[in-house]
Every structure is written in structure tokens, then in C-alpha cells.
Design an enzyme around this catalytic site. Structure first.
Site, PDB file in Angstrom:
ATOM      1  N   ASP A  24       0.817  -1.204   0.000  1.00 46.86           N
ATOM      2  CA  ASP A  24       0.000   0.000   0.000  1.00 46.86           C
ATOM      3  C   ASP A  24       0.851   1.254   0.000  1.00 46.86           C
ATOM      4  OD1 ASP A  24      -2.535  -0.781   0.046  1.00 46.86           O
ATOM      5  OD2 ASP A  24      -2.920  -0.345   2.157  1.00 46.86           O
ATOM      6  N   LYS A  74       0.088   2.360  -7.410  1.00 48.77           N
ATOM      7  CA  LYS A  74       0.368   2.760  -8.797  1.00 48.77           C
ATOM      8  C   LYS A  74      -0.546   2.062  -9.799  1.00 48.77           C
ATOM      9  CE  LYS A  74       4.820   4.774  -8.425  1.00 48.77           C
ATOM     10  NZ  LYS A  74       5.866   4.042  -7.687  1.00 48.77           N
ATOM     11  N   MET A 103      -8.648   9.603   8.430  1.00 45.28           N
ATOM     12  CA  MET A 103      -9.044  10.141   7.112  1.00 45.28           C
ATOM     13  C   MET A 103      -9.984  11.336   7.283  1.00 45.28           C
ATOM     14  SD  MET A 103      -9.585   6.621   4.940  1.00 45.28           S
ATOM     15  CE  MET A 103     -10.529   5.713   6.140  1.00 45.28           C
TER      16      MET A 103
END
Ligand code: SAH
Length: 413
Positions: free
Chosen positions: A205, A227, A342
């Protein structure tokens, strides 16, 4: 006893082993006997709290008195863990009479068996005898352990005695969902580290500590999941496909995820995808940033007489969004610690929702960016002002927001 010792691996499952003594030595010896499945009988008038815990959990049987020779009836091995030489000699004599090997903590020369210095690496056990010098055994053991924990690990090099204790060639592979910890590469678990160094394929990750990847053995296939060029849901499908494909082809695959795999990490989806394809999956928990980030900033998520609860919540969906699954009104009513992951982008609306539903504006709050790494930054504020403070300080993700009195609990001055 000048002859060399003869090394053996005893398979003790279900076999009676008597341990005499309830102090520090017995406390250290008992766990490995239990791990080997031995039927442990502990003879001692008193026990350390750790031994008492084994008794309470019914992992072994305790005879609360001094040793009697008939304690050895039916035993295969006895450990003498007392330092009274006369009593120990009596146990040795009773053992010899019954042809039972006897380990002596008090006098190695009087023993008929020695315990080696041991280190374990997955399924491999290394046992070292020092030829009569226990300190030499320990230092050799330490050197071997250090070797096993490096890139030069002989179990992992292709030319090693056995390529590795990985999946046997030709058989089905497997997937390990491994928590990498919050950022400091040393905060991965020992098990996670071992599996990482044994992997054929590593799917990593974005939040995974780069230094961990630096240590992978040569020849490992590294897939950088951040990616993979699709949208969020296609990317997850693609990751699941890579895990299943590689494992089905016989590879040992480590899916390395930031923090803990099951805390907002989509680990569950990956597990289900593997299970649906018949690929064996094992989850290796990790140190989650939801606890480690506050800790790294000196904030305990609980503290006696300050907070008896902590709640971890994702802030990636705004409170007023129809997609929100979080009862912010209910969270506002809690007194304890609130940890938001987050949550930077939505912090103004999150703090507003908490204030609107009654959490006091003066409640201490802190934000920890890039916790446990060289880039760690911490901002202290209050619920009413933390959103502005984050903007003013220019904090960026990844960051954890902590709200509650614990934020100030350990601050002095
Ligand atoms: N599974 C991870 C969390 C994944 S969600 C865990 O258990 O830690 C990603 C969020 O985790 C980030 O947006 C941030 O809120 C938090 N996070 C992860 N690593 C962090 C770090 N080193 N410092 C601060 N926050 C971090």
C-alpha cells in the site's frame, strides 16, 4: 559428565512433564513445555503470579506442596527449578530410579539433560548447547537470531540449505494480509516481518513504510498497489485479482497494508476475494495508527479517571452526506476519546457536527500527522478551533485527529 551431550527434539504432546519449583526459573520454563503440548504437573508450595495464571486457566495441574518421589510416576521428564541442593538431589535420585531425564537449574553437572538456548523462526527451532557454558550458548543463539533477522538469512537465500520454509513448490500458494504498522518500520510484528522476508510476491500500500520494502530479498516481485491506474473500485478488483492469480500459481503472497489490515483497510474484501477463489488466507494484525498515532504524540487513548472508552471513526464521508454511516449526533454525546482517521478534508464539517450536537467547544483536540516517522507533526488545540489550527499549520494527510480530555492527560506544565 565430560562426554558430549546428545541433541534431541522431544515431542512432548500429551506426555507428563513434572516441574518442581514455583519461582522465576519455573516461570521461564513452563511456557515452552505448554507450547510443546506437554501435560505439565507443577509441584511447589507457592507460585509466581504468572504460574498461578496458568493454573487458573487450567493449562497445567498444580500440586501445592513440596516434592514427593511418587510425583514422578508416569512422567517422561522432570525439571528441577529450585535452589535447595539437598532437595534437588533427592529429585535427581527419584528420577534416575525411574529412568526419567532430569534437568537441574541448580547444578548442571548433576543433570541428565540440559536445556539449550533457543530461538524460533516460524516453523524452525534453533537450539544451542554451549558445551557446559550457558553464556556461550546464549551468545551463539543471539548471533544466529540476528542472522535470521537480516537479508542474509540463510533460510531465505536461494542457495540455502532449504530455499525457505515457504509453500512447497507445485502446491497451492497462499495469501497473508499483513499489518505493517503506522510508519516506523520497527513497528511491524515479528510474524509480519518474517512473512515479508519469505514472500515471493509483495503487494504494498501507499502507507506502508518504505524501509520495509528496502529489505525484501532479491527476486521478490513487488507490486505497488498505489500505482495501479484505475479508479478506487477497479483498483481494488485489480488487487484482488493479483492476489488470487499469484497465489493460485503457487506463490506465497504478502499483502502488506498500513496499520492493521482490518481498520479501514479493505482487508475484509481481500479476504473474501481469496476465500471465494479457494486461496488460503491468513491475517496478521498490525499496530493501528488509530492507537499508535495518539501514543506517539504522548496521548493515551484511555486514562484512569479521564476516559473509559475510545471510539475510532472514519471521517472520509462528510457528516451531511447521504452516504454517511456515522451517527455524529451520538458521538457528540460521548464523554470519551474520539479518534478520527481520514478526517482532515472534512474536519470543519465534522467538528461543526460535534459542536452542534453538544460536545463542548473547549474539549481538548490534537492532530498527529505522519505519526512514528521522521515527518511527525503534532498540533494541539480544542474542538472549537482545531479545524482552523490544522489549516494554519498546513497539516496534510495522513493524519489522525484525537478529541477528548486524554489529549491533555499527560501534558505537564
Ligand atoms: N489500516 C490503517 C488505516 C488506514 S486508513 C491503520 O490501522 O492505521 C488511512 C488513515 O490512517 C489515514 O488517512 C490517517 O488518518 C491514518 N494514518 C495511517 N498512518 C498514519 C500515520 N503514520 N500518522 C497519522 N495518521 C495515519
Amino acid at each position: 559428565m565430560s562426554a558430549n551431550a546428545y541433541p534431541l527434539g522431544l515431542r512432548l504432546a500429551g506426555l507428563r512433564v513434572v516441574v518442581v519449583g514455583g519461582g522465576a526459573v519455573a516461570t521461564r520454563r513452563v511456557p515452552a513445555l505448554l507450547d510443546a503440548g506437554a501435560d505439565v504437573l507443577l509441584v511447589a508450595p507457592e507460585l509466581t503470579p504468572a504460574l498461578r495464571a496458568h493454573v487458573d486457566a487450567e493449562r497445567l495441574r498444580w500440586v501445592p506442596r513440596r516434592f514427593l518421589p511418587e510425583d514422578l510416576d508416569g512422567a517422561w521428564l522432570v525439571h528441577v527449578a529450585i535452589d535447595d541442593p539437598a532437595a534437588a538431589a533427592e529429585i535427581s535420585a527419584a528420577a534416575a530410579e525411574r529412568r526419567i531425564f532430569c534437568v537441574r537449574a541448580d547444578d548442571r553437572n548433576a543433570a541428565t539433560a540440559w536445556t539449550p538456548a533457543v530461538t524460533r523462526y516460524g516453523p524452525v527451532t534453533v537450539a544451542v548447547l554451549g558445551g557446559g557454558d550457558p553464556r556461550r550458548a546464549v551468545s551463539v543463539r543471539d548471533a544466529i537470531r540476528a542472522l535470521l533477522q537480516t537479508r542474509a538469512n540463510p533460510l531465505l537465500t536461494e542457495s540455502g540449505p532449504q530455499a525457505s520454509p515457504r509453500t512447497p513448490p507445485g502446491g497451492p500458494g497462499q495469501v497473508f494480509l499483513v499489518g505493517a504498522g503506522p510508519g516506523d518500520p520497527e513497528l511491524i510484528t515479528l510474524k509480519g516481518w518474517r512473512l515479508l522476508s519469505e514472500a515471493d510476491v509483495v503487494v504494498a500500500d501507499r502507507l506502508v513504510p518504505g524501509l520495509l520494502l528496502d529489505e525484501l530479498r532479491t527476486g521478490v516481485e513487488l507490486v505497488d498497489a498505489s500505482k495501479i491506474p484505475y479508479g478506487p473500485s477497479r483498483t481494488q478488483e485489480e488487487i484482488n485479482r493479483i492476489l488470487v492469480d499469484r497465489a493460485s500459481a503457487g506463490a506465497t503472497v504478502v499483502r502488506l497494508k498500513g496499520g492493521d489490515p482490518y481498520v479501514f483497510g479493505r482487508g475484509g474484501e481481500e479476504l473474501l476475494a481469496c476465500a471465494a477463489a479457494g486461496v488460503p488466507v491468513t491475517v496478521v494484525p498490525g499496530v493501528t495508527s488509530s492507537i499508535a498515532a495518539p501514543a506517539a504524540a504522548g496521548i493515551p487513548v484511555t486514562h484512569r479517571s479521564v476516559a473509559h472508552e475510545f471510539t475510532v471513526v472514519s471521517g472520509h464521508v462528510a457528516p451531511d452526506s447521504p452516504h454517511s454511516l456515522v451517527r455524529w449526533d451520538a458521538l457528540a454525546a460521548l464523554r470519551g476519546t474520539l479518534v478520527i482517521l481520514m478526517g482532515l478534508k472534512n474536519l470543519p464539517s465534522i467538528t461543526q457536527a460535534l459542536l452542534t450536537h453538544g460536545r463542548p467547544a473547549g474539549t481538548p483536540a490534537a492532530v498527529v500527522q505522519e505519526a512514528t516517522t521522521g515527518g511527525q507533526r503534532v498540533v494541539h488545540s480544542t474542538l472549537g478551533e482545531v479545524a482552523d489550527a490544522v489549516t494554519a499549520a498546513g497539516l496534510r494527510p495522513p493524519a489522525v485527529v484525537v478529541i477528548g480530555d486524554v489529549v491533555e492527560a499527560l501534558r505537564v506544565g
